[in-house]
Scaffold this motif. Structure first.
Motif, PDB file in Angstrom:
ATOM      1  N   ASN A  15       0.825  -1.205   0.000  1.00 59.92           N
ATOM      2  CA  ASN A  15       0.000   0.000   0.000  1.00 59.92           C
ATOM      3  C   ASN A  15       0.859   1.254   0.000  1.00 59.92           C
ATOM      4  O   ASN A  15       2.063   1.205   0.263  1.00 59.92           O
ATOM      5  CB  ASN A  15      -1.017  -0.012   1.152  1.00 59.92           C
ATOM      6  CG  ASN A  15      -0.385   0.025   2.526  1.00 59.92           C
ATOM      7  OD1 ASN A  15       0.783   0.359   2.673  1.00 59.92           O
ATOM      8  ND2 ASN A  15      -1.161  -0.328   3.536  1.00 59.92           N
ATOM      9  N   TYR A  26       0.399   5.605   0.919  1.00 59.69           N
ATOM     10  CA  TYR A  26      -0.401   6.762   1.360  1.00 59.69           C
ATOM     11  C   TYR A  26       0.359   8.013   0.952  1.00 59.69           C
ATOM     12  O   TYR A  26       1.562   8.121   1.215  1.00 59.69           O
ATOM     13  CB  TYR A  26      -0.568   6.800   2.881  1.00 59.69           C
ATOM     14  CG  TYR A  26      -1.152   5.568   3.541  1.00 59.69           C
ATOM     15  CD1 TYR A  26      -0.395   4.402   3.684  1.00 59.69           C
ATOM     16  CD2 TYR A  26      -2.441   5.577   4.052  1.00 59.69           C
ATOM     17  CE1 TYR A  26      -0.909   3.286   4.316  1.00 59.69           C
ATOM     18  CE2 TYR A  26      -2.969   4.456   4.700  1.00 59.69           C
ATOM     19  CZ  TYR A  26      -2.197   3.316   4.816  1.00 59.69           C
ATOM     20  OH  TYR A  26      -2.697   2.206   5.450  1.00 59.69           O
ATOM     21  N   HIS A  85      -9.982   0.831  12.599  1.00 63.85           N
ATOM     22  CA  HIS A  85     -10.675  -0.384  12.152  1.00 63.85           C
ATOM     23  C   HIS A  85     -10.039  -1.607  12.789  1.00 63.85           C
ATOM     24  O   HIS A  85      -8.922  -1.544  13.319  1.00 63.85           O
ATOM     25  CB  HIS A  85     -10.625  -0.511  10.619  1.00 63.85           C
ATOM     26  CG  HIS A  85      -9.249  -0.751  10.093  1.00 63.85           C
ATOM     27  ND1 HIS A  85      -8.318   0.265   9.943  1.00 63.85           N
ATOM     28  CD2 HIS A  85      -8.608  -1.884   9.703  1.00 63.85           C
ATOM     29  CE1 HIS A  85      -7.199  -0.238   9.473  1.00 63.85           C
ATOM     30  NE2 HIS A  85      -7.336  -1.550   9.332  1.00 63.85           N
ATOM     31  N   ASP A  99      -9.107  -5.583  11.581  1.00 61.94           N
ATOM     32  CA  ASP A  99      -8.990  -6.350  10.339  1.00 61.94           C
ATOM     33  C   ASP A  99      -9.971  -7.528  10.310  1.00 61.94           C
ATOM     34  O   ASP A  99     -10.388  -8.025  11.358  1.00 61.94           O
ATOM     35  CB  ASP A  99      -7.554  -6.858  10.187  1.00 61.94           C
ATOM     36  CG  ASP A  99      -6.560  -5.713  10.037  1.00 61.94           C
ATOM     37  OD1 ASP A  99      -6.954  -4.672   9.496  1.00 61.94           O
ATOM     38  OD2 ASP A  99      -5.406  -5.874  10.465  1.00 61.94           O
ATOM     39  N   THR A 143       2.976  -4.987   9.404  1.00 59.74           N
ATOM     40  CA  THR A 143       3.324  -3.962   8.422  1.00 59.74           C
ATOM     41  C   THR A 143       4.836  -3.956   8.287  1.00 59.74           C
ATOM     42  O   THR A 143       5.546  -3.872   9.292  1.00 59.74           O
ATOM     43  CB  THR A 143       2.842  -2.557   8.863  1.00 59.74           C
ATOM     44  OG1 THR A 143       1.421  -2.514   8.874  1.00 59.74           O
ATOM     45  CG2 THR A 143       3.354  -1.482   7.912  1.00 59.74           C
ATOM     46  N   HIS A 200      -6.789  -0.342  15.109  1.00 61.95           N
ATOM     47  CA  HIS A 200      -5.606   0.401  14.656  1.00 61.95           C
ATOM     48  C   HIS A 200      -5.958   1.348  13.528  1.00 61.95           C
ATOM     49  O   HIS A 200      -7.034   1.231  12.933  1.00 61.95           O
ATOM     50  CB  HIS A 200      -4.496  -0.573  14.238  1.00 61.95           C
ATOM     51  CG  HIS A 200      -4.913  -1.513  13.145  1.00 61.95           C
ATOM     52  ND1 HIS A 200      -5.671  -2.630  13.366  1.00 61.95           N
ATOM     53  CD2 HIS A 200      -4.688  -1.485  11.807  1.00 61.95           C
ATOM     54  CE1 HIS A 200      -5.900  -3.251  12.219  1.00 61.95           C
ATOM     55  NE2 HIS A 200      -5.303  -2.568  11.260  1.00 61.95           N
ATOM     56  N   ARG A 220       4.245   7.180   1.872  1.00 66.31           N
ATOM     57  CA  ARG A 220       4.572   6.067   2.789  1.00 66.31           C
ATOM     58  C   ARG A 220       4.196   4.772   2.083  1.00 66.31           C
ATOM     59  O   ARG A 220       3.021   4.480   1.859  1.00 66.31           O
ATOM     60  CB  ARG A 220       3.771   6.209   4.075  1.00 66.31           C
ATOM     61  CG  ARG A 220       3.894   5.019   5.053  1.00 66.31           C
ATOM     62  CD  ARG A 220       2.696   5.079   5.965  1.00 66.31           C
ATOM     63  NE  ARG A 220       2.731   4.260   7.148  1.00 66.31           N
ATOM     64  CZ  ARG A 220       2.178   3.053   7.251  1.00 66.31           C
ATOM     65  NH1 ARG A 220       1.611   2.475   6.196  1.00 66.31           N
ATOM     66  NH2 ARG A 220       2.180   2.416   8.393  1.00 66.31           N
TER      67      ARG A 220
HETATM   68  O1  LIG Z   1      -0.653   0.556   6.313  1.00 67.54           O
HETATM   69  C1  LIG Z   1      -0.600  -0.014   7.389  1.00 67.54           C
HETATM   70  O2  LIG Z   1       0.397   0.047   8.150  1.00 67.54           O
HETATM   71  C2  LIG Z   1      -1.769  -0.824   7.899  1.00 67.54           C
HETATM   72  C3  LIG Z   1      -2.772  -1.161   6.847  1.00 67.54           C
HETATM   73  C4  LIG Z   1      -3.999  -1.756   7.441  1.00 67.54           C
HETATM   74  O3  LIG Z   1      -4.300  -1.568   8.596  1.00 67.54           O
HETATM   75  C5  LIG Z   1      -4.872  -2.620   6.630  1.00 67.54           C
HETATM   76  O4  LIG Z   1      -4.696  -2.685   5.402  1.00 67.54           O
HETATM   77  O5  LIG Z   1      -5.758  -3.254   7.210  1.00 67.54           O
END
Ligand SMILES: O=C(O)CCC(=O)C(=O)O
Ligand SMILES: [Fe+2]
Length: 225
Positions: A85, A87, A96, A98, A116, A157, A167
């Protein structure tokens, strides 16, 4: 238990990852979010079946298999192929929990641990802290490139907005042989103590042999294989 696993990837591997990820085709991360998470998720992701994602994911899995700290802490039974991912421009991921179960290639797994693996260096972006809540409060995590954070998948988290730079990270889930976080933490502490004693007394010492036996017999009680 939350644990930092340092230097899962080498500098050379990180350089190769950067090259590949720079040219990859990113998509809206909401495409893979669940019903509740979709409301708070705002990031980019590589499609799960993108060749780059599959290839880099395998490199991470191979590195984890050879990492004694990861093995001792996670006692992995199944590891989901890592996903990627990114950002940037104020993107974030709100609070949220998971999904409890994931499917991959017709096989289902329970998520006991979330991970992560930071691929961007902390100086490359502002914000982007991973905040993980537990009974002691909220813990802020922002690690060096190549370091991994392991935390209970049951935790609430979030990722704070990235206000400068980008990031980039890999993230994935682990089903452990030992489902219960407290039992797994005890085994990890015991394993560390046994190894410490081995170094101090020598592995053949009667107490070391006995304690190693206790470790294996607890694992025998608690492990699902
Ligand atoms: O980007 C992150 O460190 C966590 C991503 C996350 O929480 C998720 O994809 O469920
Ligand atoms: Fe998450």
């Amino acid at each position: 238990m939350m644990l930092r696993i340092p230097q899962v990837l080498s500098e050379q591997q990180l350089g190769e990852f950067r090259q590949v990820l720079l040219h990859a085709r990113w998509m809206d991360g909401r495409a893979t979010a669940g019903h509740q998470a979709v409301k708070v998720k705002d990031n980019l992701q590589l499609p799960v079946d993108a060749p780059e994602a599959k290839a880099l994911g395998q490199v991470i899995l191979q590195a984890l298999e050879r990492n004694p700290l990861f093995i001792s802490a996670a006692l992995p039974k199944k590891i989901l192929t890592p996903r990627f991912n990114c950002y940037q421009s104020g993107q974030s991921y709100g609070a949220h929990v998971d999904n409890a179960v994931f499917g991959e290639q017709g096989e289902r797994m329970r998520t006991d641990l979330s991970a992560t693996l930071f691929l961007s260096a902390p100086g490359e972006y502002d914000g982007g802290e991973l905040l993980v809540d537990d009974t002691y409060g909220s813990h802020s995590v922002k690690l060096a490139a190549g370091d991994l954070i392991l935390y209970p998948a049951s935790s609430l988290h979030r990722v704070t907005p990235v206000t400068r730079g980008a990031r980039i990270a890999a993230f994935f889930w682990i089903q452990s042989m030992v489902r219960d976080d407290a039992e797994r933490s005890l085994l990890f502490q015991l394993d560390n103590s046994v190894q410490q004693l081995n170094r101090e007394l020598g592995g053949g010492h009667a107490s070391c042999v006995q304690l190693a036996g206790v470790y294996h017999n607890l694992l025998r009680r608690w492990a699902e294989v």
